[in-house]
Design an enzyme around this catalytic site. Structure first.
Site, short mmCIF file in Angstrom:
data_model
loop_
_atom_site.label_atom_id
_atom_site.label_comp_id
_atom_site.label_asym_id
_atom_site.label_seq_id
_atom_site.Cartn_x
_atom_site.Cartn_y
_atom_site.Cartn_z
N GLU A 83 0.82 -1.20 0.00
CA GLU A 83 0.00 0.00 0.00
C GLU A 83 0.86 1.27 0.00
OE1 GLU A 83 -3.16 0.42 -0.36
OE2 GLU A 83 -3.92 -1.63 -0.20
N GLU A 87 0.52 4.05 -2.92
CA GLU A 87 0.00 5.37 -2.59
C GLU A 87 1.07 6.45 -2.58
OE1 GLU A 87 -2.24 4.96 1.04
OE2 GLU A 87 -3.86 3.94 -0.02
N ASP A 105 -15.88 3.64 12.87
CA ASP A 105 -16.35 4.89 12.28
C ASP A 105 -16.23 4.92 10.76
OD1 ASP A 105 -13.62 4.93 12.09
OD2 ASP A 105 -13.36 6.92 12.98
N GLU A 133 -2.21 14.84 -2.04
CA GLU A 133 -1.04 15.51 -1.49
C GLU A 133 -0.30 14.48 -0.65
OE1 GLU A 133 -1.07 19.61 0.30
OE2 GLU A 133 -3.23 19.29 0.15
#
Ligand code: ZN
Length: 173
Positions: A83, A87, A105, A133
């Site tokens: 990952e 990313e 959540d 960003e």
């Protein structure tokens, strides 16, 4: 959203089996949902923490540790490495497991975030379609808002020293 039976395809119905669960009215198969597992890389350079800003919902525009879901046949530490590369463009080596965070959540489901210490081996920090960003931040200048799903808890634990990092972590490529 209706779930369907993995054995016969019938639509599941809510029943009581120790607690509320979904079960198949035709064959009796019971759906036991489990926590989703995700893995993140905690990467430091000159005592600054690498964070990326998410381009999509959920958590659009929020800052988080590079992370993603662990595949069912994948070692979580390898998921963290994968990952981070996807990313940020950085090739990292995952080391110690620093912490784990339960979360309830996330609209995609409840889960558990594993945070691995990762060290940069190669690559250039670069943006991807998922990340709008990316940057390294000091404890005093952490950006906001931070994503949920365990990320804000982990980032704040790093800020306050509760996520301990071992030894030198500068490791320039
Ligand atoms: Zn069935």
């Amino acid at each position: 959203m209706a779930h369907h039976c993995l054995q016969c395809g019938a639509e599941l119905q809510t029943t009581w089996n120790e607690r509320e669960r979904e079960a198949c009215p035709q064959c009796g198969w019971v759906y036991y949902p489990q926590l989703k597992l995700s893995a993140a890389g905690l990467i430091l350079k000159n005592d600054r923490l690498l964070l990326v800003r998410r381009a999509f919902e959920p958590w659009k525009d929020c800052w988080y540790l590079p992370a993603g879901y662990v595949e069912a046949d994948e070692d979580p530490s390898e998921a963290a490495q994968r990952e981070v590369l996807e990313e940020t463009g950085l090739v990292v080596r995952a080391g110690r497991l620093l912490g784990g965070y339960y979360f309830d959540d996330d609209p995609r489901g409840n889960g558990f975030l594993l945070v691995y210490e990762c060290r940069i081996r190669d690559g250039e920090l670069s943006l991807t379609p998922e990340t709008r960003e990316a940057g390294f931040f000091t404890r005093e200048q952490l950006p906001r808002p931070m994503a949920g799903a365990g990320h804000a808890s982990a980032i704040l634990d790093w800020q306050t020293g509760r996520l301990e990092i071992s030894g030198a972590t500068i490791d320039e490529p």
